[in-house]
Write an enzyme that holds these catalytic residues in place. Sequence first.
Site, PDB file in Angstrom:
ATOM      1  N   HIS A  23       1.438   4.732  -2.660  1.00  0.00           N
ATOM      2  CA  HIS A  23       1.087   5.454  -3.889  1.00  0.00           C
ATOM      3  C   HIS A  23       2.363   6.050  -4.461  1.00  0.00           C
ATOM      4  O   HIS A  23       3.015   6.853  -3.799  1.00  0.00           O
ATOM      5  CB  HIS A  23       0.068   6.548  -3.583  1.00  0.00           C
ATOM      6  CG  HIS A  23      -1.196   6.002  -2.995  1.00  0.00           C
ATOM      7  ND1 HIS A  23      -2.279   5.676  -3.776  1.00  0.00           N
ATOM      8  CD2 HIS A  23      -1.526   5.691  -1.724  1.00  0.00           C
ATOM      9  CE1 HIS A  23      -3.242   5.187  -2.988  1.00  0.00           C
ATOM     10  NE2 HIS A  23      -2.807   5.184  -1.737  1.00  0.00           N
TER      11      HIS A  23
ATOM     12  N   HIS B 271      -9.398   0.709  -1.878  1.00  0.00           N
ATOM     13  CA  HIS B 271      -9.402   1.499  -0.640  1.00  0.00           C
ATOM     14  C   HIS B 271     -10.838   1.567  -0.120  1.00  0.00           C
ATOM     15  O   HIS B 271     -11.750   1.892  -0.872  1.00  0.00           O
ATOM     16  CB  HIS B 271      -8.957   2.938  -0.924  1.00  0.00           C
ATOM     17  CG  HIS B 271      -7.484   3.117  -1.056  1.00  0.00           C
ATOM     18  ND1 HIS B 271      -6.720   2.398  -1.940  1.00  0.00           N
ATOM     19  CD2 HIS B 271      -6.626   3.956  -0.407  1.00  0.00           C
ATOM     20  CE1 HIS B 271      -5.452   2.789  -1.823  1.00  0.00           C
ATOM     21  NE2 HIS B 271      -5.367   3.736  -0.904  1.00  0.00           N
TER      22      HIS B 271
ATOM     23  N   ASP C  28       1.802   4.224   2.628  1.00  0.00           N
ATOM     24  CA  ASP C  28       0.800   5.056   1.951  1.00  0.00           C
ATOM     25  C   ASP C  28       1.468   6.124   1.064  1.00  0.00           C
ATOM     26  O   ASP C  28       1.637   5.904  -0.114  1.00  0.00           O
ATOM     27  CB  ASP C  28      -0.156   5.692   2.964  1.00  0.00           C
ATOM     28  CG  ASP C  28      -1.568   5.856   2.411  1.00  0.00           C
ATOM     29  OD1 ASP C  28      -1.821   5.432   1.271  1.00  0.00           O
ATOM     30  OD2 ASP C  28      -2.434   6.398   3.134  1.00  0.00           O
ATOM     31  N   ASP C  29       1.823   7.286   1.634  1.00  0.00           N
ATOM     32  CA  ASP C  29       2.439   8.386   0.871  1.00  0.00           C
ATOM     33  C   ASP C  29       3.684   8.874   1.605  1.00  0.00           C
ATOM     34  O   ASP C  29       3.692   9.964   2.181  1.00  0.00           O
ATOM     35  CB  ASP C  29       1.431   9.539   0.733  1.00  0.00           C
ATOM     36  CG  ASP C  29       0.189   9.116  -0.019  1.00  0.00           C
ATOM     37  OD1 ASP C  29       0.307   8.803  -1.215  1.00  0.00           O
ATOM     38  OD2 ASP C  29      -0.894   9.076   0.596  1.00  0.00           O
TER      39      ASP C  29
ATOM     40  N   GLU D 192     -11.942   4.226   5.401  1.00  0.00           N
ATOM     41  CA  GLU D 192     -11.391   5.404   6.079  1.00  0.00           C
ATOM     42  C   GLU D 192     -12.530   6.332   6.472  1.00  0.00           C
ATOM     43  O   GLU D 192     -12.522   6.927   7.540  1.00  0.00           O
ATOM     44  CB  GLU D 192     -10.419   6.154   5.161  1.00  0.00           C
ATOM     45  CG  GLU D 192      -8.996   5.649   5.195  1.00  0.00           C
ATOM     46  CD  GLU D 192      -8.071   6.540   4.370  1.00  0.00           C
ATOM     47  OE1 GLU D 192      -7.179   7.150   4.967  1.00  0.00           O
ATOM     48  OE2 GLU D 192      -8.244   6.615   3.133  1.00  0.00           O
TER      49      GLU D 192
ATOM     50  N   HIS E  66       0.849  -1.195   0.000  1.00  0.00           N
ATOM     51  CA  HIS E  66       0.000   0.000   0.000  1.00  0.00           C
ATOM     52  C   HIS E  66       0.884   1.245   0.000  1.00  0.00           C
ATOM     53  O   HIS E  66       1.227   1.787   1.055  1.00  0.00           O
ATOM     54  CB  HIS E  66      -0.932  -0.010   1.227  1.00  0.00           C
ATOM     55  CG  HIS E  66      -1.974   1.069   1.210  1.00  0.00           C
ATOM     56  ND1 HIS E  66      -3.180   0.954   1.876  1.00  0.00           N
ATOM     57  CD2 HIS E  66      -1.990   2.281   0.622  1.00  0.00           C
ATOM     58  CE1 HIS E  66      -3.890   2.056   1.693  1.00  0.00           C
ATOM     59  NE2 HIS E  66      -3.181   2.882   0.940  1.00  0.00           N
TER      60      HIS E  66
HETATM   61 ZN   LIG Z   1      -3.738   4.745   0.114  1.00  0.00          ZN
END
Ligand SMILES: [Zn+2]
Length: 352
Positions: free
Chosen positions: A19, A201, A283-284, A204, A17
Amino acid sequence: MTVAVELLRALPKVELHCHIEGTMRPETVMDLARRNHVPLPANDVRDLYRYRSLDEFLSVFWLVQSVLVSRDDWARLAYESVVDAAAAGRVYAEVFVTPARHLAAGQSLRGVLAGLGEGLAAGDADTGCRTMLIVDMDRAYGPDAGRQLVEGLAQLRRAGAVGTERVLGIGMDSTEIGVDPLGYVPAYRAAAAAGLRRTGHQGENSPATAVAAVVEQLGAERVDHGLSLAHDAALVQRFADRRVPLTMCPTSNVVIANAFPTVAEHPLPRLRAAGVLVTINTDDPALTNLDLAREYAACAQAWGWDFDQMVDLAVDGVSASWLDEADKRALAERIRTEAVRLRPAPDPLAGS
Ligand SMILES: [Zn+2]
């Protein structure tokens, strides 16, 4: 208890996971912005990488991505992304790209994938990593655009276009609010028909029933985040029984989504104790000043987990991946072998 970050850096790890647009080095953002004449509101992009809300994060995230214009830009992003992740001990990854905005701005999926494929191949060759791609639909563009993206991807794969050899599957990301996951049934059906793996996704900003729908109605094989699942004990049991993986990002959930005040409150340990297959991811990472080694260290510290527990989590990352069974066995074996070499000697001063 703390586990030294250098120990966790040396441990081979998997990431499912991440990006790729969220891995761009600040210097690269500045450099590409200059070259492509994209005005940035700050002289130092590090000043941009501070935000107080998810909305603010999303606007910064788009600004960062908007500097990617040519095939070479995508190749540079991909190359640097692999090199930086390898320095944190990542040896295998399935990373997301979400091209909707770039396609809307006139770029072609063929060009984006060709650049990424070229950069990933060069990065993998230099580091010994293996990095695959998941093409994500952007929910902000709606289910029809999602289905078209999947069909376009399937067509490029059939034609043997450069970069498609790296694409394992599809997913979806971006906003969840006001989005019915069931709208994406046609896109997921098209992906399955084309032989693409499927994730998504969810959870959230949507209830546990939406997380379940991604698996049970869309046919996704795993869920990215899946946070709200923790609120529904019966669904937790169902995910545990079927070993449906959740790719979780504890620090991101604290820093970007503001879902928890600290990593200590993250539901991953509870879900894992209930038998759900969970994995740890960044994630990022460039936007949250993170790498996979630091994420492992932050989790170990927050939950009081020792080195062996973190090794088990790393191996669970292999189980949740889309590698074939022989490659899974080989990679799990590699992690276990390296862990034996790295395992810290017991502390003679520790109490019994
Ligand atoms: Zn994500």
